[in-house]
Design a protein around this motif. Structure first.
Motif, short mmCIF file in Angstrom:
data_model
loop_
_atom_site.label_atom_id
_atom_site.label_comp_id
_atom_site.label_asym_id
_atom_site.label_seq_id
_atom_site.Cartn_x
_atom_site.Cartn_y
_atom_site.Cartn_z
N GLY A 200 40.52 32.53 51.36
CA GLY A 200 40.31 31.71 50.45
C GLY A 200 39.59 32.04 49.30
O GLY A 200 39.28 31.67 48.22
N GLY A 201 39.35 33.58 49.12
CA GLY A 201 38.70 34.32 47.88
C GLY A 201 39.76 34.43 46.98
O GLY A 201 40.83 34.47 47.05
N SER A 202 39.11 34.73 45.75
CA SER A 202 40.02 34.91 44.54
C SER A 202 39.10 36.01 43.56
O SER A 202 37.79 35.88 43.46
N ILE A 250 44.80 44.23 34.10
CA ILE A 250 46.02 43.92 35.25
C ILE A 250 46.52 42.76 34.75
O ILE A 250 47.71 42.57 35.08
N SER A 251 45.66 41.75 34.03
CA SER A 251 46.55 40.67 33.51
C SER A 251 47.49 40.89 32.41
O SER A 251 48.49 40.45 32.55
N ALA A 252 47.21 41.83 31.58
CA ALA A 252 48.11 42.26 30.51
C ALA A 252 49.45 43.10 31.44
O ALA A 252 50.60 42.87 30.83
N GLU A 253 49.21 43.59 32.42
CA GLU A 253 50.32 44.36 33.22
C GLU A 253 51.28 43.44 33.90
O GLU A 253 52.46 43.38 33.59
N ILE A 254 50.69 42.35 34.23
CA ILE A 254 51.54 41.09 34.78
C ILE A 254 52.37 40.62 33.79
O ILE A 254 53.39 40.31 33.96
N LYS A 255 51.72 40.28 32.52
CA LYS A 255 52.36 39.76 31.45
C LYS A 255 53.40 40.41 30.94
O LYS A 255 54.56 39.83 30.32
N ARG A 294 47.68 40.48 43.13
CA ARG A 294 47.88 39.50 44.16
C ARG A 294 47.17 38.12 43.72
O ARG A 294 47.88 36.84 43.71
N SER A 295 45.92 37.99 43.29
CA SER A 295 44.94 37.02 43.06
C SER A 295 45.50 36.54 41.66
O SER A 295 45.48 35.01 41.70
N LEU A 296 45.75 37.27 40.80
CA LEU A 296 46.08 36.75 39.48
C LEU A 296 47.62 36.27 39.51
O LEU A 296 47.86 35.32 38.61
N GLN A 297 48.24 36.63 40.47
CA GLN A 297 49.79 36.08 40.55
C GLN A 297 49.63 34.83 41.38
O GLN A 297 50.82 34.16 41.22
N LYS A 298 48.65 34.34 42.03
CA LYS A 298 48.54 32.94 42.58
C LYS A 298 48.65 31.95 41.68
O LYS A 298 47.83 31.89 40.42
#
Length: 300
Positions: A200-202, A250-255, A294-298
């Protein structure tokens, strides 16, 4: 060939013997933090104790086989009994001695999710590891959902839950008069954190937890991390900056549509902090990048 086999066998046996010797030779170091708060370092999560006329107020207890050494270390500071044991979360390197400390007469206290997770078998799919349910004597007998205060050893001890950080059951313990904060594994001083997504961590909650801690403390606060060295507010602020910087990248990479594999392999995302040694301990830069992805994709 026979000589080679004998040599290899002897080498292996020596290696095993050294391993057992190292296990037996774990030393519990007692560091005085304030007049009545001490930090105990051994094998596993850092322990804190408050000592005074009311007895011993203990935070975490490492592994079961270390309990005799931990008790002897406490006896060098006080002859008072352990009255309360607080678990900062459910992991075995912080709760392994619970049953032993319970037998010493301590009341075990933790967030309600700690008891829930310890009560049943836990499977970590990333590590392919199963942790069996804890025996009844190891379980917290007092649980809380948000916050709880103790009035013990002439000070208010404030315990508060932080949501979905290292796990879903994390608690920080603040000794208000002594001005000492035990953060459990919401802080790995000087090294990348282990964020247990399976429990349950993030990454988002981990960052929020540190921000909450920083709002509570001041420049004089002694900060006890879950692992490694006694710390300060200034160091914790730097740690937050590290995590926020990596999260932003990493947020920028996901976007930009990058895959988990691409982000995990992209060493430039954590290079600044890898070079500073953050990734040369338990969690590498590669593991941290995967965890953030993985956490930011949740879904929120």
């Amino acid at each position: 060939m026979k000589f080679l086999k004998i040599t290899l066998t002897l080498t292996f046996l020596m290696f095993i013997s050294v391993g057992f010797a190292q296990k037996k030779e774990v030393e519990i170091k007692v560091n005085k933090v304030t007049d009545n708060v001490y930090m105990l370092i051994g094998q596993g999560g850092n322990i804190a104790i408050s000592v005074g006329e009311d007895g011993v107020f203990m935070i975490d207890d490492q592994f079961a086989h270390l309990t005799p050494k931990i008790l002897k270390a406490i006896e060098t500071v006080t002859d008072k009994p352990i009255k309360f044991l607080i678990n900062t979360h459910w992991h075995g390197d912080h709760t392994g001695g619970n049953e032993n400390i319970h037998k010493e007469g301590a009341v075990i206290v933790a967030h309600e999710n700690v008891r829930k997770r310890m009560s049943v078998e836990q499977f970590n799919k990333d590590r392919n590891k199963t942790t069996p349910a804890s025996p009844k004597g190891a379980l917290p007998v007092v649980t809380f959902s948000k916050d709880v205060s103790f009035h013990f050893n002439d000070e208010e001890i404030f315990i508060f839950h932080v949501h979905e950080a290292h796990t879903d059951g994390d608690a920080m313990v603040y000794f208000t008069k002594s001005n000492v904060l035990h953060m459990g594994d919401t802080y790995f001083q000087g090294k990348y954190p282990f964020i247990d997504l399976n429990s349950g961590g993030s990454t988002q909650g981990y960052i929020a937890a540190i921000k909450k801690a920083l709002l509570l403390i001041n420049e004089d606060t002694k900060v006890i991390p879950g692992h490694r060295n006694l710390s300060t507010k200034a160091e914790l602020q730097e740690y937050l900056g590290m995590l926020e910087s990596i999260e932003k990248k990493i947020s920028a990479e996901i976007k930009a549509g990058k895959t988990e594999e691409e982000v995990t392999k992209n060493t430039t995302l954590t290079k600044k902090y890898d070079d500073l040694g953050y990734g040369d301990w338990f969690i590498s830069g590669e593991v941290l990048r995967k965890t953030f992805y993985r956490s930011l994709q949740k879904p929120e």
